[in-house]
Structure formats: C-alpha cells, structure tokens
Design a protein around this motif. Structure first.
Motif, short mmCIF file in Angstrom:
data_model
loop_
_atom_site.label_atom_id
_atom_site.label_comp_id
_atom_site.label_asym_id
_atom_site.label_seq_id
_atom_site.Cartn_x
_atom_site.Cartn_y
_atom_site.Cartn_z
N SER A 153 90.63 9.22 98.42
CA SER A 153 91.04 10.27 97.51
C SER A 153 92.54 10.40 97.66
O SER A 153 93.11 10.13 98.71
CB SER A 153 90.36 11.58 97.89
OG SER A 153 91.01 12.66 97.24
N ARG A 172 90.61 16.80 100.56
CA ARG A 172 89.37 16.82 99.79
C ARG A 172 88.67 15.48 99.95
O ARG A 172 89.34 14.48 100.10
CB ARG A 172 89.66 17.08 98.30
CG ARG A 172 90.20 18.46 98.01
CD ARG A 172 89.10 19.46 97.94
NE ARG A 172 89.64 20.83 98.05
CZ ARG A 172 88.91 21.93 97.83
NH1 ARG A 172 87.63 21.83 97.52
NH2 ARG A 172 89.44 23.11 97.96
N PRO A 173 87.33 15.41 99.89
CA PRO A 173 86.41 16.54 99.79
C PRO A 173 86.28 17.30 101.11
O PRO A 173 86.72 16.83 102.15
CB PRO A 173 85.09 15.86 99.44
CG PRO A 173 85.19 14.50 100.06
CD PRO A 173 86.63 14.13 99.96
N SER A 181 81.59 20.99 102.73
CA SER A 181 80.70 21.70 101.81
C SER A 181 80.50 20.97 100.48
O SER A 181 79.62 21.33 99.70
CB SER A 181 81.23 23.11 101.54
OG SER A 181 82.57 23.05 101.09
N ASP A 182 81.30 19.94 100.23
CA ASP A 182 81.13 19.15 99.00
C ASP A 182 80.06 18.06 99.17
O ASP A 182 79.64 17.44 98.19
CB ASP A 182 82.45 18.48 98.60
CG ASP A 182 83.52 19.50 98.24
OD1 ASP A 182 83.16 20.54 97.63
OD2 ASP A 182 84.69 19.27 98.56
N LEU A 183 79.67 17.79 100.41
CA LEU A 183 78.71 16.70 100.69
C LEU A 183 77.42 17.29 101.24
O LEU A 183 77.44 18.35 101.87
CB LEU A 183 79.27 15.75 101.75
CG LEU A 183 80.08 14.53 101.31
CD1 LEU A 183 81.33 14.97 100.57
CD2 LEU A 183 80.45 13.69 102.52
N LYS A 200 76.37 22.38 102.71
CA LYS A 200 76.40 22.69 101.27
C LYS A 200 76.50 24.20 101.06
O LYS A 200 75.88 24.98 101.76
CB LYS A 200 75.10 22.19 100.62
CG LYS A 200 75.13 20.72 100.29
CD LYS A 200 75.89 20.48 98.99
CE LYS A 200 75.52 19.10 98.44
NZ LYS A 200 76.31 18.76 97.27
N ASP A 201 77.27 24.57 100.04
CA ASP A 201 77.40 26.01 99.73
C ASP A 201 76.04 26.59 99.33
O ASP A 201 75.26 25.95 98.68
CB ASP A 201 78.40 26.22 98.59
CG ASP A 201 79.80 25.83 99.02
OD1 ASP A 201 80.12 26.03 100.20
OD2 ASP A 201 80.55 25.30 98.18
#
Lengths: 326, 326
Positions: free
Chosen positions: A9, A14-15, A18-20, B325-326
């Motif tokens: 990236s 990022r990421p 919490s994005d994975l 994860k959120d």
C-alpha cells in the motif's frame, strides 16, 4: 513524477488490524514463520507438538509492552520481534539449553497498522531462523486503545542437567561471555538524542544478540551456576549469590576494558554504571570451578564464602527496574 | 459495632500493584501455585524444567483481555483464572493429551488492585490443582491505563500419537462429550440482566469445566479427529471438515435434548443458535470409526464424502467472533 503503488500500500499506516479478519491476518503472518526438525506438528491444530530429546523440556515466558519495554520512536517493529527472541532464547541458553520452539501471543489495539504486525513478525521470524528456532503456535487478541503487547514462550532441549543459579561454590571463578553495559549505554544515547555517538551500542540496545550457543558450551565446560544478565550485572550476580548461598566478588580491574570502551561515549561515571548495573544485555554470567574458562569467556571476579555481591570488596546493589512501582 | 480489620485490608481496592514492588507481589502469588510430579524445576530460575514422557511435548497458548474476553461486572477474578485454565487445558485434551504445566503472563495497569491479581491467581491455582496441572513459570509486566490481560501457555503429555483435526473419514460417527450452548446461553442471560433464569448456564459461562480426561479416553477409543468447541459447533466442525477434507453432517434431531433444555431459558430460536453456534463451550467434538462410542459421548451426526458442514442436509456456517473486526 509518476505515482507508484507498492504491492502493499502507498500508506504504510493502512490497513489496520480492524480492516482484516483473523484468517486474513494469519494468512499474511503464518507463511513466513520458520519450522524446524523438532516440529512434529506446527500451527493449525489445537496445539503444537515439539520433539523433546531427553525426557524433559525447558520452558520460559517473557513479554514486551509498548511504552514500557520499547518506544516506537526508538525501536522498529522488526527490532521488537528480534529482541523478543533474544530475551527468551537467552533464558534457555542460561540453563545450558538450546531453544527449539516459540509460541507467540499478540494483544493489540485494533487500530494497529497491519504493517507493524507483519514487520514485528518478520523480525521475530528472522531472529528465530538465524538461531535455528521454530515458531509453532500463538494467539491473537484485541486490546484496549493504545495497547500493544507481545508475549513469547520458549521451549528448549538440554543435553544434560540444566545449569541452575544455585550451584556456585567458594573458589569458583566468576566469568562473563559477551558485552557488558552496551544495551544501557545505547538507551542512554537514545534518551540524550545522540545515537550517533555510539551506533554499535544503540544497535545492541535495539537488537541484543547474545551467543546462545555459549550456554550449552558453558554447561559442557562445567559451569556451576549461570544466568543471563537481564537486570544488570550486580543485581543478577546477587541472584546467583542468593541461590548458591555464596558471595560473588567482582573485581572492577577486570572490567576496565568494558568501562573504557563506553567512557568516551556516555562519560566515565555512566560507563561504570552501565557496566555494573545496565540491564537487557542478555550476556551470560556464569561460575566455573577453575580458571580454565571456555574460549571467549573472561573472568570478572571470584566466588567466596559469604553473601551478596561486592565490587572491589565493598557491598554492591542496584540495577534493574520495577514494572509496577511509580 | 466494632470495626474489624482483616489481614489484607479493609478496602479491597487497596493496595494497587503500584504500591508493591515485583518481589513483594511474587511473594504473595508464588506460594499458592500448585506443583506436581512432572515439575523437575519450578519458578525461580531462568526457565522451568518439565518432564516429558514420550519424546515430545504438546504446547498451546491462549490469552484473555478485560473488556474483550470478560467484563468485570460479570466475571470475578477467580472466574477469569479458572476460565484461562479451562481454555488451555481443553486444547491439550483435544489432542488426546494431559496438561502437565502452565506458564502465566500478566500485563496489567499499575492501578490494578493487588486483590484482583491474588484472586485471579487463586482461581487459576485452584483449577490447575483440581486438574493435576502445575504452574511452573510466568512473567509480570505493566501495561497502559485500563489494560488487564493474562496469557497462558499450556504444556502437555500425550501417550500415543495426538488426535489431529485431519483424520476424519467418511463413515465415521460425529460425537460430542459435554454440554452444548451453555456458555453462550449464560452470556445471553447476563446481557439480558436475567442471570437467575439459568444459573447453571451463567455459572458455566463464567467457569467452563470440560472433562479434560475425556481427551485421552477418546484417543484410546480410536477417535480419528478431535477439537474442543471454542467458536461454536458449526464453525469448529467446519475446521475438522476442512482439515480432513470431508463433510460433517449434523442431525439436529440428535441435538433436540440440548435445544429443549435451553429453550425455556433463552427462547426456542436462541436456544438453537446457542447449541449450533455458541462458542467458549470447550466440550470435545470428535469423530469415531464406529457407533461404539466411549461412555458419556453421544452421536450428533456423521462424516460423509464432501466438504463443509450441513445441518439436516443444508449447508451451515456461522459462529465465532473476530477479535479485530469492528
């Protein structure tokens, strides 16, 4: 200029975790972890299975917490991964053992960049691979805002009886293998914003690399007591003294080279303090029954009847730090 | 009334960890920890030394973080200590093994009451002692404000080859030992502020106590695949299905008693969801080559050629939760 997009990236922040989902994160981490001949079963089942050669396994655990054990300004994620291996493998070496396998627990704020976790894992994997250590399992957990901690358990083989802290006898020679005070001097330089005055020491603070193989060699050579210097020479010598019910008499004349090497870098007084009380060095400190020391070891004092630690005949204390005290 | 002063303190929120140094804290914790016949060397040296009977050691690690894995409103420190033992010992049991030793890492906000740490340690020690497990080592670390986490590594012996997730074959019987859905139902009741509707389930959520001894018994009885239910029956069955490259066909008629037991407590729909997808149960799920199941085990389905998990012939997914994860 053309804008490039790297394979990861353009924005290393990022990421975020919490994005994975966990499976995606594991797919990024697991392939880079080293295995080895002792691994009968690696990650992926309920537990790992690790070969043990002589009927018993050495086991130790040690954690690092951001803000306590490292600062992001001074240590990269790769440094942290490598230091974790050193701390734990030095404990196994200090028993006369050889580390075979690690288990790793990460507890992290979900806002932690995935890149940090990947880089820490890469450092941990590289240091493990260099030392012939497998990574066989672990756990991932989210943690409150700002928290980042990694806990490692190391398993090890020992070919004969482990070398305890309790076997030193009056008449033994007190000896050390490796540097003294480098990690503390490196930290001092970072605190003084003058890392360029001692790049080797700063590098050692970030990535200590004790000679793990010296643990089994010292055991074969008849070491009567051994540990790795985690909290400073004086404090750790005090642990051998207490466990062995002897006095450890350090001769500062035998530390002259260590002190003189650091004096131009941090000043004479701090150089002496670093050598005598600097922690996180992970060099091995051992007692031997004769002056015939294994190659690379050097005498720094003697074991006597009595109690505690002396430096040039005067009682000495100090070193280490407390995790919870204000 | 006379004011009494207990041996600890009238105020259970004092002292805090920051009021003690590490040695003082260790003096309060270490004496209560169980040892055992496998402990050749316990806490106090650089590492522990644990006997291993058959040339290899099982090893697993699992952590709990306050606010993620428990809430102080719902779980006492004693509960947390016991649950940590259950999570880790269930993993060893699920390999057909017997847990011999634990290492424990605590990372805590220095403002944590010492009483909490003592109580958690007491719960951990009691659950370990009941299961014949020794506590052989650990690490203490301070952590950022509000953070409280405990990481455990469990070591175990296995008498024969461990039971993996990958050995299930078409024609095998899918069977379970222990409760299903109780932990999830207990959590639901706590969330609904109606713990009194199912005290047994709430108690099980707080202190799961799977039958660790059933792991080795199932292995002796020829179990072809096994795990403990951490993320729900369907999701964990999916792990056996994936590792064994088979289909696990669950027959909900065989779960009727489980569902009917929970229906009056949490409602019919949630009862079914708890049984099929409720996590943290730690009951053992295994495949056996015949209907001659070991005592206490009950068939809940069959192993077929194919992939994934079905419930009454329809593909099923779900269960578990993601840490990041959120």
């Amino acid at each position: 200029m053309t804008s490039h997009r790297t394979s990861d990236s353009a924005d290393p922040s990022r990421p975020l975790l919490s994005d994975l989902d966990e499976d995606e994160l594991l797919r990024q981490i697991l392939p880079g972890l080293p295995s080895g001949p002792a691994v009968l079963l690696g990650p992926g089942d309920d537990t790992a299975l690790v070969e043990v050669r002589r009927g018993a396994v050495l086991a130790t655990t040690d954690a690092m917490v951001r803000g306590r054990d490292w600062l992001d300004e001074w240590s990269t994620a790769d440094d942290v991964g490598r230091k974790l291996v050193a701390q734990n493998a030095a404990d196994i070496a200090a028993m006369g053992g050889r580390t075979t396998a690690l288990l790793v627990t990460l507890a992290a704020d979900p806002a932690t960049p995935v890149a940090w976790v990947r880089e820490m894992t890469a450092g941990l994997a590289a240091a493990s691979r260099e030392a012939g250590i497998a990574v066989v399992g672990g756990d991932l957990s989210s943690a409150p805002e700002g928290t980042l901690m990694i806990s490692i358990t190391a398993l090890g083989d020992v070919d004969s009886d482990p070398v305890l802290r309790s076997g030193a006898r009056p008449g033994d020679v007190l000896a050390v293998h490796g540097t003294l005070g480098w990690s503390a001097a490196g930290l001092l330089l970072l605190q003084r914003d003058s890392a360029d005055r001692g790049p080797d020491q700063v590098s050692y603070h970030r990535r200590p690399r004790p000679s793990y193989e010296q643990g089994p060699l010292a055991a074969s050579a008849g070491a009567t007591a051994m540990l790795d210097i985690s909290d400073g020479l004086v404090r750790d010598a005090g642990r051998i003294a207490a466990a062995s019910e002897v006095q450890l008499a350090v001769d500062s004349a035998l530390l002259r080279d260590d002190i003189e090497l650091l004096a131009p870098i941090v000043g004479a007084e701090d150089a002496r303090a670093c050598v005598l009380t600097g922690g996180e060095e992970h060099s091995l400190l051992a007692c031997f029954p004769s002056l015939q020391l294994p190659q690379g070891w050097r005498a720094i004092g003697a074991v006597r009847a009595g109690a505690g630690v002396t430096v040039d005949g005067r009682p000495a204390t100090g070193g280490g730090w407390d995790h919870f005290k204000d």
